[in-house]
Design an enzyme around this catalytic site. Structure first.
Site, PDB file in Angstrom:
ATOM      1  N   CYS A 158      85.275 -35.943-131.494  1.00 50.69           N
ATOM      2  CA  CYS A 158      84.638 -34.693-131.912  1.00 50.69           C
ATOM      3  C   CYS A 158      85.410 -34.067-133.071  1.00 50.69           C
ATOM      4  O   CYS A 158      85.431 -34.629-134.152  1.00 50.69           O
ATOM      5  CB  CYS A 158      84.507 -33.763-130.712  1.00 50.69           C
ATOM      6  SG  CYS A 158      83.289 -32.476-130.943  1.00 50.69           S
ATOM      7  N   HIS A 199      81.878 -37.136-126.277  1.00 47.16           N
ATOM      8  CA  HIS A 199      83.103 -36.987-125.492  1.00 47.16           C
ATOM      9  C   HIS A 199      83.167 -37.985-124.339  1.00 47.16           C
ATOM     10  O   HIS A 199      82.701 -37.666-123.239  1.00 47.16           O
ATOM     11  CB  HIS A 199      83.177 -35.564-124.919  1.00 47.16           C
ATOM     12  CG  HIS A 199      83.413 -34.518-125.959  1.00 47.16           C
ATOM     13  ND1 HIS A 199      84.674 -34.154-126.360  1.00 47.16           N
ATOM     14  CD2 HIS A 199      82.556 -33.785-126.701  1.00 47.16           C
ATOM     15  CE1 HIS A 199      84.585 -33.218-127.299  1.00 47.16           C
ATOM     16  NE2 HIS A 199      83.306 -32.981-127.532  1.00 47.16           N
ATOM     17  N   GLU A 221      85.694 -38.672-122.615  1.00 44.35           N
ATOM     18  CA  GLU A 221      86.610 -38.131-121.589  1.00 44.35           C
ATOM     19  C   GLU A 221      85.901 -37.209-120.598  1.00 44.35           C
ATOM     20  O   GLU A 221      86.458 -36.874-119.557  1.00 44.35           O
ATOM     21  CB  GLU A 221      87.791 -37.405-122.260  1.00 44.35           C
ATOM     22  CG  GLU A 221      87.500 -36.033-122.848  1.00 44.35           C
ATOM     23  CD  GLU A 221      86.857 -36.067-124.229  1.00 44.35           C
ATOM     24  OE1 GLU A 221      86.381 -37.143-124.662  1.00 44.35           O
ATOM     25  OE2 GLU A 221      86.825 -34.998-124.888  1.00 44.35           O
TER      26      GLU A 221
END
Lengths: 79, 233
Positions: free
Chosen positions: B89, B206, B208
């Site tokens: 990002c 993302h 994660e």
């Protein structure tokens, strides 16, 4: 001296902000507005007193940080 | 297996904890080190991560200020020495601004900040980050960005595709890569790209965020298991 750096998206790079401004102008009833492009103006107060040197210095700043030359072009004016 | 990972923090970074959780999860609980942007050198590391957020308030351009931070000189040296760097990002934006990846991230074409799930296809599995995925696998990830519209000139795009450097593309749930499945106007639906040695990866979504069923998904987990398998001593 003061340097005025104008940063614009390059032709061919989509400018959604400019397009939205264009749509809003149309909604307001302004006619005949074609392509709208939005950019940035950055004013720099420089200690340099030689206009040519001030311009060269501001151009170096524009190339290194103020503009991203992948997507933007810049123009420097010294006043 | 234990991975020596470092996460770089800039003023305005806000996704470092999620990244740390994902890295620790695959690395036997070993916490990554946090590295402040004023640092001029890095400790011995296997992986440097530039996480998401709004570094320096997105002033001037997203990632422009962070790219000039003292720590980025060390990150560049690390990458040029063959080190692995992951930018997610805002981290992807910083990598392009720093010249570690080609192209730039523009305003989303629809001008709206996108905070939503979206699907990707995995375009390249021959890398440290993607080898636990299968070619063209469809994965569900989270988008959270206002400036994710990937732009590069057509010569650069052709080169990235020709060299197998497109990592992920925006897609539909069925894997269709079309204009209709492009959420932000990115050229050729590109969501993530590699450096020429495929050791630097930048992507807007993302991974994660989806590493545990409790988070709502696990499609990001293979990226982290790939990394740890490839790098951990």
């Amino acid at each position: 001296m003061k340097a005025i750096v104008t940063v614009m998206l390059k032709p061919g790079v989509l400018d959604p902000q400019g397009r939205a401004i264009g749509h809003a102008l149309e909604t307001l009833g302004f006619e005949g507005v074609g392509d709208v492009r939005a950019g940035k103006i950055i004013e720099l107060e420089l200690a340099e007193t030689d206009a040519a040197k001030a311009k060269a210095s501001a151009e170096a700043m524009a190339a290194k940080l103020l503009a991203n030359t992948v997507i933007e072009s810049y123009r420097v004016e010294v006043v | 297996m234990s991975l020596r990972a470092g996460i770089v923090l800039f003023p305005g970074t806000n996704r470092e904890r999620d990244m740390a959780i994902a890295l620790a999860k695959v690395s036997g609980g070993r916490e990554p080190v946090m590295i402040w942007h004023k640092e001029t050198s890095l400790p011995p590391l296997d992986l440097v991560v530039l996480p998401g957020g709004f570094s320096h308030g997105d002033y001037l351009r997203c990632g422009a200020m962070a790219a000039q931070s003292p720590v980025m000189r060390a990150v560049k040296d690390f990458a040029e020495g063959g080190g692995h760097v992951l930018g997610v990002c805002n981290g992807f934006q910083i990598l392009t601004e720093a010249g570690l990846l080609p192209g730039a991230l523009l305003n989303n074409a629809g001008l709206r900040f996108l905070g939503q799930d979206h699907h990707l296809t995995v375009a390249q599995t021959d890398s440290l980050y993607t080898k636990h995925y299968t070619q063209d696998q469809v994965i569900r990830v989270v988008l959270a960005h206002g400036d994710g519209n990937y732009f590069a000139d057509s010569t650069t795009l052709d080169r990235l595709e020709g060299e197998g450097r497109v990592a992920f593309r925006y897609a539909g749930a069925d894997g269709a890569v079309t204009e209709a499945t492009n959420p932000n106007g990115s050229q050729r639906n590109i969501a993530g790209i590699f450096s020429d040695n495929r050791r630097v990866l930048g992507l807007m979504p993302h991974p994660e965020d989806y590493v545990d069923p409790l988070m709502g998904g696990t499609d990001g987990l293979p990226m982290f298991t790939s990394i740890v398998e490839g790098l951990a001593a």
